[in-house]
Design an enzyme around this catalytic site. Structure first.
Site, short mmCIF file in Angstrom:
data_model
loop_
_atom_site.label_atom_id
_atom_site.label_comp_id
_atom_site.label_asym_id
_atom_site.label_seq_id
_atom_site.Cartn_x
_atom_site.Cartn_y
_atom_site.Cartn_z
CB CYS A 31 -45.30 -3.02 8.48
SG CYS A 31 -43.74 -2.02 7.69
CE LYS A 80 9.86 -3.10 6.99
NZ LYS A 80 9.61 -3.46 8.77
CE LYS A 98 2.49 2.53 6.92
NZ LYS A 98 1.18 2.74 8.02
CG ASP A 150 -10.33 -21.02 28.39
OD1 ASP A 150 -9.17 -21.36 28.28
OD2 ASP A 150 -10.76 -19.98 27.94
CB ALA A 151 -10.94 -24.19 34.23
CB CYS A 157 -47.28 -0.11 7.86
SG CYS A 157 -46.68 -0.27 9.20
CB ILE A 159 7.91 3.38 6.60
CG1 ILE A 159 8.44 2.70 5.97
CG2 ILE A 159 5.98 4.10 6.63
CD1 ILE A 159 8.00 1.38 6.34
CD GLU A 201 1.05 -0.58 14.25
OE1 GLU A 201 2.73 -0.50 13.88
OE2 GLU A 201 0.64 0.49 13.71
S1 IVH Z 1 8.95 -0.75 9.47
C1 IVH Z 1 12.28 1.94 9.30
N1 IVH Z 1 6.79 -2.02 9.13
O1 IVH Z 1 3.62 1.90 9.79
C2 IVH Z 1 10.98 1.48 9.31
N2 IVH Z 1 6.07 -0.30 9.84
O2 IVH Z 1 5.72 5.07 9.94
C3 IVH Z 1 10.14 1.42 10.47
N3 IVH Z 1 3.31 0.01 10.39
O3 IVH Z 1 3.50 3.93 12.54
C4 IVH Z 1 8.65 0.87 10.30
N4 IVH Z 1 2.93 -1.62 9.09
O4 IVH Z 1 4.17 1.39 13.58
C5 IVH Z 1 7.38 -0.73 9.69
N5 IVH Z 1 5.28 -3.36 8.31
C6 IVH Z 1 5.54 -2.82 8.72
C7 IVH Z 1 4.47 -2.23 9.83
C8 IVH Z 1 5.10 -0.67 9.92
C9 IVH Z 1 3.40 -0.61 10.19
C10 IVH Z 1 3.56 1.69 11.05
C11 IVH Z 1 4.54 2.18 11.82
C12 IVH Z 1 4.91 3.70 11.89
C13 IVH Z 1 4.49 3.58 10.50
C14 IVH Z 1 6.26 3.51 9.56
#
Ligand code: IVH
Length: 700
Positions: A437, A295, A121, A33-34, A416, A83, A178
């Site tokens: 106790c 997805k 998620k 770090d330094a 106690c 989503i 996120e």
């Molecule tokens: S994709 C078009 N992937 O979940 C799709 N969202 O409503 C857009 N979130 O607040 C989202 N993990 O921030 C996607 N692996 C992930 C995610 C994610 C968390 C959150 C996102 C949003 C909510 C989606």
């Protein structure tokens, strides 16, 4: 020219970008770090005398934002969609999504399975990062999806967010992801708030979201935030990969943090397997998730599927049971712990949270309870995440129907009757009864008998309760004076369980000094400290006679620990307990501590074991490593020296790869164990000289 400031500034920026990525994203720094600080200060100095050399992507520009009156609106170039959520938390939820996708793509029943990108998620706040020619120019929250808020100067303070992308970057690249807070960072933050008697935060998500929307970036900078990228917004001038998984890999290659917990899977069966696998490991993840996201992997299929108002048809969030729930606070009781600490415990209407039914939750201490303002009869929020003890994090606002008096700490120990004291300026209330106790005695016995201490098989909660309440066992040595007659006299104790316990007690007599020290329950002496003490002093008598100054010579022992050990052995009744334990046959091989001070092949190294090794059991491998001077830790971090991986190694192996920690198999580990100490003869000489001195004071 060596002292061309423009050139040196560019060089320093590149170096600092590289090392910040190693440190914040890969968690594997290459320099101390330094040294990082030194490079940083050199760049700051150049920029101070040549302001024209200060660029937007300079690492010095992370923390220099202004306090704002409000956050400016930002219109998103591409809307930030939400989503669709699948709330059926069983396999059927994943199957329903796969079927919907197949139907909408009009796939015949015999068409091959659809490929999906399965990911976590994350439970935080969605952010859009806009990079132009590789430089971070803007960060915005999601807002209503069309318009968000400009949080650029706050996001810049997050070390994991690159200010400049690696390599040749597209003209415009918007990265979506996120901002979140790790559980350990959150716990540490609350621990320090608690220690200072200040307000604690409710959960990592709210804390992260609040930090991002601060008007003063200095406040954001003080909160430990992290970031994961999971998607794209506007893109110009980029050779787009063909799949979503390819996009994630490309983002990682640009230095953006992307979670390693992602997988390309096939069909509904693949989704279900991912969902189940992550659910089983959810508690072990370092951060909260509220589900997984599926997805459709091929981007051309995503385009064909398109959108339904504000949600894509190609993605779904598949939930897990929530980690926070609302329930009724029925009562508040006080529990007395091993060290006498009084903890207010909420008795709750049982509620299913974080995968188990919870009916008790901690309220930590009187001050937190007051600050949260909870009273019996309130609807309260209970949180259980990871393997953290369930806690009450607050109450729902609302009228109280009847007057309920505020909770008070009892003046006398509820178990106690001894006086309850609060250390001056301290937060905690304690029973002053010590081992008089029964509550402290029970906890002390349970700790003494626990697996990592004396490992007395057959001595559990119920039995300790009976033994203490019946007055059969008052002190630790009393355990070893139990006979068959004492035991079979107890309720529900058959001959067989009595014999088992006696055998368990007999087997526990032969132990190690480290275990023995740990089992005594000295405040601040955990397992690791006990091992360090045993290694350093080698004999109990030498340890008991050590001054605080001598104790401070032990690695990781600071003034608080040294004082606690000294105080413990200064109490005649503690000495008495130790003598009686030795008299009833508790023993361990003693060695000359100084002899062990000679260097061993793995001194100072930290190992993590994962998976099944071909010949060695987990405990065996651990014992071998420790005998060679190594520490064996439970989780992989940037401090880990090696990960030893066997069959079916899981997330620890992934983490090691992610951090670049060397990975060994059993043979390679054995080779290290046998390693010669090489040319370090000076160290050995010092060791044997010390051994001579040690021998004169060595005990039995
Ligand atoms: S994709 C078009 N992937 O979940 C799709 N969202 O409503 C857009 N979130 O607040 C989202 N993990 O921030 C996607 N692996 C992930 C995610 C994610 C968390 C959150 C996102 C949003 C909510 C989606």
């Amino acid at each position: 020219m060596a002292d061309d400031p423009a050139r040196r500034a560019a060089e320093l920026r590149a170096l600092l970008h590289h090392h910040a990525h190693r440190y914040y994203v890969l968690d594997a720094p290459e320099i101390p770090d330094a040294e990082f600080d030194r490079l940083f200060q050199e760049l700051q100095a150049i920029e101070a005398s040549h302001p024209d050399l200060r660029t937007a992507d300079s690492p010095t520009q992370r923390v220099l934002g202004q306090v704002l009156d409000g956050l400016a609106p930002v219109r998103h170039a591409v809307p930030m969609l939400s989503i669709q959520t699948e709330t059926d938390t069983t396999a059927a939820g994943a199957e329903a999504f796969d079927q919907r996708v197949r139907r909408e793509l009009e796939l015949p029943a015999d068409a091959p399975p659809v490929e999906y990108s399965a990911e976590l998620k994350f439970d935080g706040l969605a952010i859009n990062l806009r990079y132009e020619d590789g430089v971070l120019v803007q960060a915005a929250t999601r807002g209503d999806g069309e318009t968000g808020e400009d949080v650029t100067q706050n996001i810049r303070t997050i070390g994991q967010v690159p200010l400049r992308l690696r390599g040749t970057a597209p003209a415009v690249l918007e990265v979506r992801g996120e901002v979140y807070m790790r559980r350990d960072d959150f716990e540490r933050l609350n621990e320090s708030q608690r220690a200072r008697g200040e307000k604690t935060y409710v959960n990592p998500r709210n804390t992260a979201a609040g930090a991002v929307r601060q008007l003063d970036p200095a406040v954001t900078a003080a909160r430990p935030l992290s970031f994961f990228a999971y998607g794209l917004g506007e893109v110009q001038g980029w050779d787009m990969p063909a799949t979503h998984a390819g996009v994630l890999d490309a983002l990682a290659a640009l230095d953006l943090p992307v979670s390693a917990e992602r997988r390309v899977v096939s069909g509904a069966a693949g989704l279900v397997a991912f969902h189940d696998d992550i659910e089983a490991r959810r508690d072990a993840l370092p951060f909260d998730i509220d589900g997984v996201v599926y997805k459709v992997n091929a981007l051309d299929l995503q385009r064909r599927l398109g959108f339904k108002t504000r949600e894509p048809r190609w993605a779904v969030a598949h939930k897990y049971p929530a980690q926070e729930q609302v329930t009724l606070l029925r009562d508040i009781e006080v529990q007395v712990g091993r060290t006498g600490k009084l903890t207010p415990v909420a008795k709750l209407e049982p509620v299913f949270v974080g995968g188990t039914t919870v009916s008790n939750a901690t309220l930590h201490n009187l001050f937190e309870l007051r600050r949260k303002g909870v009273r019996v009869g309130d609807r309260v929020i209970v949180r259980r995440a990871g393997d953290v003890i369930p806690e009450v994090v607050g109450r729902l606002p609302g009228e109280r129907i009847a007057y309920v008096p505020n909770f008070r700490m009892p003046r006398a120990c509820p178990v106690c009757g001894s006086a309850v004291v609060r250390e001056e300026g301290g937060i905690d209330h304690r029973c002053s009864g010590g081992l008089f106790c029964p509550a402290q005695r029970k906890q002390a016995l349970l700790h003494f008998a626990s697996r990592r201490a004396m490992d007395i098989e057959g001595l559990g909660d119920k039995l300790v309760e009976q033994l203490v309440d019946g007055g059969v066992v008052r002190t630790l040595p009393d355990l070893y004076r139990l006979g068959l007659a004492n035991l079979v006299a107890l309720d529900r104790m058959g001959d067989k369980s009595a014999a088992n316990l006696l055998q368990g007690l007999a087997a526990s007599r032969q132990t190690t000094l480290a275990r023995f020290l740990y089992s005594l329950g000295i405040r601040h002496v955990g397992e690791a400290t006990a091992k360090d003490l045993a290694r350093h002093f080698g004999s109990l008598d030498r340890l008991m006679d050590a001054s605080e100054t001598q104790l401070l010579a032990v690695p990781d022992v600071g003034p608080v620990v040294a004082h606690s050990i000294r105080t413990f052995f200064d109490q005649p009744h503690n000495r008495e307990v130790v003598e009686q334990l030795r008299a009833v046959g508790v023993g361990w091989p003693e060695h000359d501590g100084a002899a062990l001070a000679a260097p061993r092949p793995l001194d100072g190294k930290t190992f993590v074991l994962t998976g099944t090794l071909p010949t060695l059991g987990r405990e065996e491998a651990k014992a071998l490593l420790e005998a060679a001077g190594a520490k064996v830790a439970g989780s992989v971090s940037r401090k880990t020296s090696y990960v030893v991986a066997g069959a079916d190694a899981g997330s620890k192996l992934d983490k090691a790869r992610e951090l670049g920690v060397p990975i060994l198999d059993e043979d390679q580990m054995r080779a290290l164990l046998d390693a010669d100490l090489g040319t370090d003869r000076a160290g050995q000489d010092a060791g044997s000289a010390a051994a001579d001195v040690g021998a004169t004071t060595a005990s039995s």
